[in-house]
Write an enzyme that holds these catalytic residues in place. Sequence first.
Site, PDB file in Angstrom:
ATOM      1  N   ARG A   1       0.827  -1.222   0.000  1.00 53.90           N
ATOM      2  CA  ARG A   1       0.000   0.000   0.000  1.00 53.90           C
ATOM      3  C   ARG A   1       0.855   1.264   0.000  1.00 53.90           C
ATOM      4  NH1 ARG A   1      -3.343   3.173   4.170  1.00 53.90           N
ATOM      5  NH2 ARG A   1      -5.195   3.816   3.031  1.00 53.90           N
TER       6      ARG A   1
ATOM      7  N   ILE B   1      -6.918   7.894  -0.990  1.00 53.22           N
ATOM      8  CA  ILE B   1      -6.861   6.442  -1.038  1.00 53.22           C
ATOM      9  C   ILE B   1      -7.727   5.982   0.134  1.00 53.22           C
ATOM     10  CG2 ILE B   1      -4.632   6.495   0.205  1.00 53.22           C
ATOM     11  CD1 ILE B   1      -3.907   3.822  -1.086  1.00 53.22           C
ATOM     12  N   SER B   2      -8.697   5.122  -0.127  1.00 50.51           N
ATOM     13  CA  SER B   2      -9.651   4.740   0.922  1.00 50.51           C
ATOM     14  C   SER B   2      -8.946   4.050   2.087  1.00 50.51           C
ATOM     15  CB  SER B   2     -10.721   3.796   0.369  1.00 50.51           C
ATOM     16  OG  SER B   2     -11.440   4.391  -0.666  1.00 50.51           O
ATOM     17  N   GLN B   3      -9.606   4.129   3.243  1.00 51.32           N
ATOM     18  CA  GLN B   3      -9.121   3.451   4.448  1.00 51.32           C
ATOM     19  C   GLN B   3      -9.134   1.930   4.206  1.00 51.32           C
ATOM     20  OE1 GLN B   3     -11.554   4.626   7.746  1.00 51.32           O
ATOM     21  NE2 GLN B   3     -10.775   2.992   9.064  1.00 51.32           N
TER      22      GLN B   3
END
Length: 213
Positions: A37, A63-65
């Site tokens: 990530r 960027i999503s959790q």
Amino acid sequence: MKDTLRHAGKRKQLVDVLIKKGIKNKTVLSAIEKIPRHLFMDSSFEDHAYQDKAFPIAADQTISQPYTVAFQTELLEIEKGDKVLEIGTGSGYQTAVLCEIGAKVYSIERQKELFKKTKLFLSKLGYRPKHLSFGDGYKGLKEHAPYNGIIVTAGAPFVPKPLLGQLQINGRLVIPVGEDVQIMTLFVRKSETEFEKREFGEFRFVPLLEDKN
Ligand code: SAH
């Protein structure tokens, strides 16, 4: 930046956090354990990349959790070989999770800058989505429909009709619906005209924006 054992160790810890928060799907968890990530984010966030948090990326997007990515992917219930449409390619992290699961991935992004950058980046990392498209996700991607799953990764003020129409029978649409706060919503297509709807609590996303053109 590289992927090292230190990063891998942090990923394992992140997976433990996700399990504690209720994520159960083994394929989803192992995808998260594998994907670097930190490489999907600006290098200044490297030390924080494996915290369960959203972070800014280019073009005012995020960027999503990881928990959100895991939760949405789990709701999709996809298997290897399934066809999945993603709305909001963004950093490509969610796209990579879907690829890692073995889905045939189609993804749409409306910001040119992100579209170009992420397309290049995913191929460098060795991820091969079937098709990355620059355009308006409200319309879906009719030429490749129907899909086993559709995942919307931005907050939708309403449910776009074309997305429901592009689901296969028994296909699943996972979409956060709402303006300031979104309710994670699942639609399962039961027949040509019938959909089953279930809701799963509050999340916060950047908005799904209408076409600029
Ligand atoms: N899946 C991404 C989440 C990015 S945030 C990730 O894991 O990084 C949401 C993304 O949706 C942003 O990149 C934003 O530009 C994009 N977006 C917003 N409105 C859109 C629309 N109408 N069509 C396609 N993409 C859209």
